[in-house]
Design a protein around this motif. Structure first.
Motif, PDB file in Angstrom:
ATOM      1  N   LEU A 239       0.736  -1.141  -0.300  1.00 25.35           N
ATOM      2  CA  LEU A 239      -0.204  -0.213  -0.139  1.00 25.35           C
ATOM      3  C   LEU A 239       0.994   1.022  -0.490  1.00 25.35           C
ATOM      4  O   LEU A 239       0.191   2.603  -0.666  1.00 25.35           O
ATOM      5  N   ALA A 240       1.857   1.086   0.340  1.00 26.88           N
ATOM      6  CA  ALA A 240       3.112   2.245   0.594  1.00 26.88           C
ATOM      7  C   ALA A 240       3.233   3.482  -1.055  1.00 26.88           C
ATOM      8  O   ALA A 240       2.521   4.142  -0.803  1.00 26.88           O
ATOM      9  N   TYR A 241       3.753   1.256  -1.206  1.00 27.10           N
ATOM     10  CA  TYR A 241       3.544   1.857  -3.159  1.00 27.10           C
ATOM     11  C   TYR A 241       2.276   2.308  -4.144  1.00 27.10           C
ATOM     12  O   TYR A 241       2.624   3.249  -4.657  1.00 27.10           O
ATOM     13  N   ALA A 242       1.240   2.007  -3.491  1.00 21.55           N
ATOM     14  CA  ALA A 242       0.178   2.160  -4.347  1.00 21.55           C
ATOM     15  C   ALA A 242      -0.474   3.902  -3.871  1.00 21.55           C
ATOM     16  O   ALA A 242      -0.464   4.764  -4.424  1.00 21.55           O
ATOM     17  N   TRP A 243      -0.072   3.930  -2.786  1.00 18.33           N
ATOM     18  CA  TRP A 243      -0.254   5.712  -2.104  1.00 18.33           C
ATOM     19  C   TRP A 243       0.732   6.406  -2.466  1.00 18.33           C
ATOM     20  O   TRP A 243       0.218   7.723  -3.488  1.00 18.33           O
TER      21      TRP A 243
END
Length: 445
Positions: A21-25
């Motif tokens: 999710l970090a990269y997705a955000w």
């Protein structure tokens, strides 16, 4: 390998952080920045009505053609084709190509000295920006699960308001600093009128967008419930009772957004004698607070309700927002003074955030993953053809032909907004029952 060819899944997984999710955000923020810059380039015209009309000798109707139809012609005409590329090709590279085109075209607007030249520049701005959202919404659907998608999509969609706000704030301050009748000297370009210099200046952040998009990796495509090996637009045709009223309802509601951004500054300039340097920052502040607040609140609330089992919540919230817009748009028309008008605009801007942010989420919930790009491109085609193309024009037509008075632009704006909200709410209400049935059918597969 072709610029827009698909990247093999093995090359996109990358380090663990890229699948989390970090990269997705991070991707969401990059796409938000791209959308913000695109809307600065798109909406800067709204603050430049008077000087462009004066220098190019245009009527309200002619200006609205440049502001709306010139942009919408290629945005809508090429959009479905680019949506198909987004469904089958490399979405990151598609966005890169679009950024390159719209940055050059925006800067070219600064060289325009005639109606035809500015019209042509806006056509190519539309062609370049048509590549962004079909690819962006498709990428976000692959990066986020359904229970987090509302927040991601609403954050990305808030670029509509961030870009519009910055266009009004920065544009207003630039015009106030340089003066309406002075010439601005830019390196390599020589002397330009303030509105011409504004086009060149707002094109520059597009270079940073291009650089940031180079850091984005194409996500692996997810299969969604109801996916077939090669889904086609026959899915839309089979469920036209769902898609048609949602498409039309959202597009008609978009007339309010584009009518406001095109003509609200003129309301304050003509009726109450405000300068661009006064109304630009004031309206920009409303967009930044109420507009973004409405979008983020709607995304958060939709995700929470979906997680609780209310899978139709995005449509219900969009309908609720449209109903409020009927009254708030009428209040814009009837405002007795500028402060009351700004208050009505603030309410309108907040509740516009519900259908604007949640429209793509509503559609993604009933659309197979391999159709996201094409369905969103059809959605955006109608948003821009009806919302951007027709909204500002109807306001101008009301001013020029119905009321035959430049000072009546506020009355025309409010009338168009209230009628658009009523029609949009009716369409979304018609879609509600078949939409819930389709959601249940897809969930059972």
């Amino acid at each position: 390998m072709s610029l827009l060819s698909s990247t093999p899944a093995a090359t996109v997984a990358g380090p663990a952080v890229r699948s989390g999710l970090a990269y997705a955000w991070y991707i969401t923020l990059v796409l938000l920045f791209a959308y913000t810059v695109s809307f600065i380039d798109r909406q800067i015209l709204g603050l430049l009505v008077q000087p462009i009309k004066r220098d190019l000798g245009l009527s309200d109707a002619a200006f609205s053609t440049i502001h709306g139809f010139a942009f919408a012609i290629f945005y809508t005409g090429i959009g479905v084709f680019l949506g198909r590329i987004a469904d089958h090709g490399n979405r990151r590279n598609l966005i890169l190509a679009g950024v390159f085109v719209w940055v050059l075209a925006t800067a070219a607007g600064g060289a325009a000295t005639s109606f035809a030249g500015l019209f042509l520049a806006r056509v190519f701005v539309g062609a370049g920006e048509a590549a962004l959202s079909p690819a962006a919404y498709s990428m976000l659907a692959d990066y986020f699960p359904p229970e987090r998608r509302g927040r991601a999509v609403s954050l990305y969609s808030s670029g509509v308001y961030v870009g519009s706000a910055l266009a009004f704030i920065v544009g207003g301050l630039v015009i106030a600093a340089t003066g309406q009748d002075t010439m601005t000297v830019l390196p390599l370009l020589g002397s330009l009128r303030p509105w011409q210099a504004a086009f060149v200046i707002v094109a520059l952040p597009g270079l940073l967008v291009f650089a940031l998009m180079l850091t984005v990796r194409e996500p692996a495509r997810k299969a969604a419930a109801g996916d077939s090996p090669a889904p086609s637009l026959s899915h839309v045709a089979q469920h036209l009772r769902v898609y048609a009223p949602i498409f039309i309802g959202c597009a008609v509601i978009a007339m309010i957004t584009y009518g406001l951004t095109a003509w609200l500054p003129a309301v304050f300039i003509r009726r109450w004698g405000w300068s661009p340097g006064e109304i630009g920052p004031a309206y920009g502040a409303i967009i930044l607070t109420c507009g973004i607040g409405g979008m983020l609140a709607s995304g958060w609330l939709a995700d929470r309700l979906v997680a609780q089992g209310r899978r139709d919540a995005p449509l219900t919230l969009a309908l609720a927002g449209a109903l409020v817009l009927i009254a708030s748009s009428a209040a814009v028309a009837m405002a007795p003074g500028p402060i009351w008008a700004l208050a009505a605009v603030a309410v309108t801007t907040f509740f516009l955030g519900l259908p604007v942010a949640l429209g793509p989420v509503v559609l993604q919930a009933v659309t197979p993953g391999r159709l996201h790009g094409r369905v969103i491109s059809i959605y955006l085609l109608l948003i821009n053809l009806i919302g951007l193309g027709l909204g500002p024009f109807l306001v101008a037509a009301g001013t020029d032909f119905l009321f035959a008075d430049e000072l009546a632009v506020g009355l025309s704006l409010g009338l168009v907004g209230a009628l658009a909200a009523a029609v949009g709410a009716g369409c979304l209400a018609i879609a509600a029952r078949p939409y819930r049935a389709l959601l249940q059918t897809m969930a059972s597969r």
